[in-house]
Design a protein around this motif. Structure first.
Motif, PDB file in Angstrom:
ATOM      1  N   SER A 257      11.274  -5.553   2.883  1.00 34.05           N
ATOM      2  CA  SER A 257      10.657  -6.870   3.460  1.00 34.05           C
ATOM      3  C   SER A 257       9.295  -6.766   3.333  1.00 34.05           C
ATOM      4  N   SER A 258       8.565  -5.829   2.945  1.00 33.76           N
ATOM      5  CA  SER A 258       7.100  -5.611   2.889  1.00 33.76           C
ATOM      6  C   SER A 258       6.519  -6.288   1.664  1.00 33.76           C
ATOM      7  N   PHE A 259       7.391  -6.498   0.619  1.00 35.33           N
ATOM      8  CA  PHE A 259       6.971  -6.932  -0.784  1.00 35.33           C
ATOM      9  C   PHE A 259       6.144  -7.997  -0.857  1.00 35.33           C
ATOM     10  N   TRP A 260       6.957  -9.325  -0.565  1.00 37.30           N
ATOM     11  CA  TRP A 260       6.323 -10.592  -0.470  1.00 37.30           C
ATOM     12  C   TRP A 260       4.967 -10.660   0.403  1.00 37.30           C
ATOM     13  N   PRO A 261       5.317 -10.420   1.712  1.00 37.33           N
ATOM     14  CA  PRO A 261       3.946 -10.352   2.465  1.00 37.33           C
ATOM     15  C   PRO A 261       2.786  -9.524   1.739  1.00 37.33           C
ATOM     16  N   SER A 262       2.974  -8.293   1.211  1.00 37.93           N
ATOM     17  CA  SER A 262       1.967  -7.871   0.731  1.00 37.93           C
ATOM     18  C   SER A 262       1.174  -8.503  -0.269  1.00 37.93           C
ATOM     19  N   VAL A 263       2.142  -9.203  -1.471  1.00 35.84           N
ATOM     20  CA  VAL A 263       1.603  -9.986  -2.349  1.00 35.84           C
ATOM     21  C   VAL A 263       0.613 -11.065  -2.047  1.00 35.84           C
ATOM     22  N   LEU A 264       1.034 -11.761  -0.875  1.00 37.78           N
ATOM     23  CA  LEU A 264       0.409 -12.902  -0.390  1.00 37.78           C
ATOM     24  C   LEU A 264      -0.862 -12.502   0.372  1.00 37.78           C
ATOM     25  N   THR A 265      -0.804 -10.998   0.981  1.00 34.74           N
ATOM     26  CA  THR A 265      -2.039 -10.618   1.695  1.00 34.74           C
ATOM     27  C   THR A 265      -3.134 -10.354   0.417  1.00 34.74           C
TER      28      THR A 265
ATOM     29  N   SER B  33      -7.283  -4.654  -6.678  1.00 38.16           N
ATOM     30  CA  SER B  33      -6.719  -3.087  -6.490  1.00 38.16           C
ATOM     31  C   SER B  33      -7.568  -2.442  -5.172  1.00 38.16           C
ATOM     32  N   ILE B  34      -8.050  -3.417  -4.130  1.00 41.71           N
ATOM     33  CA  ILE B  34      -8.789  -3.120  -3.275  1.00 41.71           C
ATOM     34  C   ILE B  34      -7.807  -1.978  -2.368  1.00 41.71           C
ATOM     35  N   PHE B  35      -8.704  -1.332  -1.801  1.00 36.94           N
ATOM     36  CA  PHE B  35      -7.741  -0.089  -1.166  1.00 36.94           C
ATOM     37  C   PHE B  35      -8.571   0.539   0.108  1.00 36.94           C
TER      38      PHE B  35
ATOM     39  N   THR C  55      -7.776  -0.778   8.825  1.00 39.91           N
ATOM     40  CA  THR C  55      -6.674  -0.977   9.659  1.00 39.91           C
ATOM     41  C   THR C  55      -5.498  -0.035   9.247  1.00 39.91           C
ATOM     42  N   GLN C  56      -5.632   0.803   8.150  1.00 41.30           N
ATOM     43  CA  GLN C  56      -4.554   1.298   7.398  1.00 41.30           C
ATOM     44  C   GLN C  56      -3.183   0.608   7.152  1.00 41.30           C
ATOM     45  N   GLY C  57      -3.659  -0.836   6.949  1.00 48.53           N
ATOM     46  CA  GLY C  57      -2.449  -1.506   6.470  1.00 48.53           C
ATOM     47  C   GLY C  57      -1.679  -2.264   7.809  1.00 48.53           C
ATOM     48  N   ALA C  58      -2.175  -2.093   8.858  1.00 52.75           N
ATOM     49  CA  ALA C  58      -1.351  -2.403  10.047  1.00 52.75           C
ATOM     50  C   ALA C  58      -1.900  -3.974  10.156  1.00 52.75           C
ATOM     51  N   PHE C  59      -1.300  -4.609  11.142  1.00 51.01           N
ATOM     52  CA  PHE C  59      -1.428  -6.080  11.665  1.00 51.01           C
ATOM     53  C   PHE C  59      -1.662  -6.916  10.456  1.00 51.01           C
ATOM     54  N   GLY C  60      -0.687  -6.838   9.357  1.00 51.96           N
ATOM     55  CA  GLY C  60      -0.524  -7.639   8.347  1.00 51.96           C
ATOM     56  C   GLY C  60      -1.674  -7.658   7.153  1.00 51.96           C
ATOM     57  N   THR C  61      -2.239  -6.408   7.278  1.00 50.93           N
ATOM     58  CA  THR C  61      -3.188  -6.366   6.166  1.00 50.93           C
ATOM     59  C   THR C  61      -2.731  -5.416   4.997  1.00 50.93           C
ATOM     60  N   LYS C  62      -1.489  -5.277   4.905  1.00 51.67           N
ATOM     61  CA  LYS C  62      -0.845  -4.444   3.725  1.00 51.67           C
ATOM     62  C   LYS C  62      -0.918  -5.229   2.337  1.00 51.67           C
ATOM     63  N   THR C  63      -1.828  -4.533   1.547  1.00 47.43           N
ATOM     64  CA  THR C  63      -1.777  -5.352   0.315  1.00 47.43           C
ATOM     65  C   THR C  63      -0.922  -4.503  -0.747  1.00 47.43           C
TER      66      THR C  63
END
Ligand SMILES: Nc1ncnc2c1ncn2[C@@H]1O[C@H](COP(=O)(O)OP(=O)(O)OP(=O)(O)O)[C@@H](O)[C@H]1O
Ligand SMILES: [Mg+2]
Lengths: 288, 334
Positions: free
Chosen positions: A63-71, A225-227, A234-242
């Protein structure tokens, strides 16, 4: 390099660099491909054999894949828009003759020398901290409730931080481009009755076209490739997971190298899709 | 209409005064050429008229109205730059249309004027090309086309031909002169080439270090230069200046005689010298002669058939009707 002899000499001399570069690229790429077809859990049994495309299927169906692409795309797009728009304005400003020009130029370029991790930490703790941050004090000064930047508006905050880092790069490239604009063209358009805004739209902006293309292409490569900025804020929380952050989590937090490698291959595919789109859109500026 | 008047105009860059107070009137329909050595302030003066450079003091009026503080676009003048200053990302058509587009002119009228300008300037086949795909002469014509379509009250040219090769320069020179005959619009033309000045101008303004040395028709300047600078600048090859005893004999500090006003002979004459270099142009031969007292070397024009060798002794006779006399300050004495 006209003669047969000088051409083959050139090839021999180029060979070490080419081989080194190829190795540099190919070894990690082949290893990624290799692991992506394996079930490989370093702390839970190690190499558990070939699994075909299972990792690929699991990675996209998560479930995290498409949101991460969008982010990823939102961050890249947001930073590009901000840096190009502000970069053009800053370049025009810095190109005006003014007192202390040299110092101002260095100051503007300075953020580029700050490491991404450091700058993100500085932003997080000195500006965006909801208790002690500069913005919090500013908000309180005007009697407003401080914004909790990284939890309430995490995406915008990250975009601001990354834009701050990349703005100097955009400004620098655009400034050198603007300096090469022939002053007589501007004078001619002035005599032709073009008001300042029209001069900007018809003369300056088209002249900057190529430089803007370069800025967009180079920044895209790095921003995909921003990391570090996400890791320390945020450590990827709050919808910032790329996508890169998701891969990192799969490999290091879930200790699933195979799944992470499959994600890496998807990242390569995404980068290529973006590259093709970009080249379609702006690549023609590079010819001629 | 296009009468331009400069009144006590000056220009300084920092504390360097490039143009000391200067007065000049350019009549409507006149072809005026500013000529002078490099760095004398021709471009600066032209750009002040165009409005691209502020005046330090003084006043400019166009058609009797004060235009000192009028922005360039409102002066009704069109300028052709030395570098052409075409817009590289626009087609030729769009380049020519640009001033009309900025003036929000009716589209049909724009097209009509573009067609007219293109056919007058032989650009019809190139309208859809970019400036980068044109030759120097074609770019020059596009720049002129862009100036024409505005129907300005005066054209300003800043050394428009200096980037062209010699043959093209002669051709464009004629085209611009013909355009002036046809349009009868005021033109101000800057050049450091005295041949362009002589052939094109109704009125030549000779400048040196920002000062107007003389204003007059080409033949006035040729026949009666008011000082040694103008005498030396107008005419090609340069006038010979003779100082010392020979000049004193004519009651002057210095006398000047053009190469075409000296007859050269192998048998007899007033002065004598030895042949140095002879430049054969076919129709004429310019011979540099050494050893003439007060003037070394002296240049004379002989017919193309006149053959002498290096080191030959020749005799020279000036045409007394075309002798120019100058005093110590270099000014002409009648
Ligand atoms: N922006 C400027 N700042 C300072 N000095 C200038 C500036 N522009 C021109 N000058 C000086 O003004 C003088 C006249 O320059 P100008 O360009 O008018 O010469 P010109 O007669 O057009 O010469 P050329 O035939 O070489 O084009 C020169 O001495 C030049 O150094
Ligand atoms: Mg000049």
């Amino acid at each position: 390099m006209a003669t047969q002899h000088s051409r083959s000499a050139a090839r021999i001399m180029l060979a070490p660099a080419v081989i080194l570069l190829l190795g540099w690229m190919l070894v990690p790429l082949i290893m990624t491909l290799f692991f992506s077809f394996k079930k490989y859990l370093p702390l839970r049994g190690g190499d558990l054999g070939w699994v075909g495309f299972e990792n690929y299927v699991r990675f996209v169906t998560s479930s995290s894949f498409w949101p991460s692409v969008l982010t990823t795309l939102v961050i890249v797009g947001g930073v590009l828009v901000i840096t190009v728009v502000l970069g053009v304005l800053l370049a025009i400003l810095l190109n005006q003759p003014m007192w202390g020009q040299g110092v101002v130029r260095i100051l503007v370029i300075a953020p580029f020398f700050v490491m991404p991790t450091v700058s993100a930490l500085v932003w997080k703790n000195m500006f965006m901290d909801p208790v002690n941050g500069l913005f919090a004090h500013l908000w309180k000064f005007f009697g407003a409730t401080p914004v909790e930047w990284l939890t309430q508006v995490p995406m915008s905050s990250i975009i601001v931080i990354v834009s701050w880092q990349w703005l100097p790069f955009a400004t620098l490239i655009l400034l050198t481009a603007i300096q090469s604009l022939d002053g007589e063209q501007l004078e001619a358009s002035e005599m032709d009755g073009a008001p300042p805004l029209a001069r900007f739209a018809f003369i300056v902006l088209p002249h900057l076209g190529r430089a803007i293309t370069v800025v967009v292409l180079i920044q895209t490569i790095f921003l995909l490739s921003i990391f570090a900025e996400i890791f320390v804020t945020t450590q990827g929380a709050f919808g910032t997971k790329t996508l890169t952050y998701l891969i990192y989590q799969r490999v290091l937090e879930s200790q699933n190298v195979g799944l992470g490698s499959a994600g890496g291959v998807y990242a390569i595919i995404l980068a290529n899709i973006v590259a093709i789109f970009l080249m379609r859109m702006v690549g023609k500026n590079l010819d001629a | 209409m296009g009468q331009i008047q400069l009144n006590q105009v000056t220009k300084s860059f920092g504390n360097v005064q490039v143009i000391p107070p200067l007065d000049l009137t350019i009549e409507d329909g006149e072809f005026t050429v500013f000529v002078g050595p490099s760095g004398c302030g021709k471009s600066t003066l032209l750009r002040m008229i165009a409005g691209l450079e502020d005046l330090t003091s003084g006043q400019i009026s166009i058609d009797g109205e004060d235009a000192t503080d009028t922005p360039p676009a409102k002066r009704g003048l069109a300028m052709v730059f030395q570098s052409y200053a075409l817009y590289p990302h626009m087609s030729v058509r769009k380049n020519i249309a640009f001033p009309m587009r900025m003036a929000k002119m009716d589209k049909a009228e724009q097209d009509r004027r573009i067609e007219a300008a293109a056919s007058a300037l032989n650009l019809t086949d190139y309208l859809d090309r970019r400036p980068g795909q044109l030759s120097g002469g074609q770019r020059q014509r596009v720049a002129i086309g862009r100036a024409i379509v505005r129907e300005p009250s005066a054209f300003l040219f800043d050394e428009p031909l200096s980037n062209l090769d010699a043959a093209l320069r002669v051709g464009m020179r004629l085209e611009i002169s013909e355009m002036h005959e046809r349009l009868k619009t005021t033109m101000i033309y800057v050049t450091h080439d005295q041949v362009e000045a002589m052939t094109m101008a109704d009125k030549i303004v000779v400048l040196q270090a920002g000062v107007i040395e003389q204003v007059g028709s080409p033949l006035d300047l040729y026949n009666a230069p008011c000082n040694k600078f103008v005498a030396g600048f107008i005419g090609s090859p340069k006038m010979n200046f003779i100082e010392g005893a020979e000049a004193a004999a004519h009651g002057a500090h210095c006398i000047g005689c053009r190469p075409e006003h000296i007859t050269v002979s192998t048998t007899e004459g007033l002065w004598q010298g030895t042949v140095g270099v002879a430049e054969h142009l076919g129709s004429d031969t310019y011979i540099h002669i050494h050893g003439v007292p007060g003037c070394d070397p002296m240049t004379v024009r002989a017919s193309g058939e006149f053959t002498v060798k290096h080191g030959d002794r020749v005799y020279l006779t000036p045409d007394m009707n075309h002798l120019h006399k100058f005093d110590e300050a270099g000014l002409r004495v009648a």
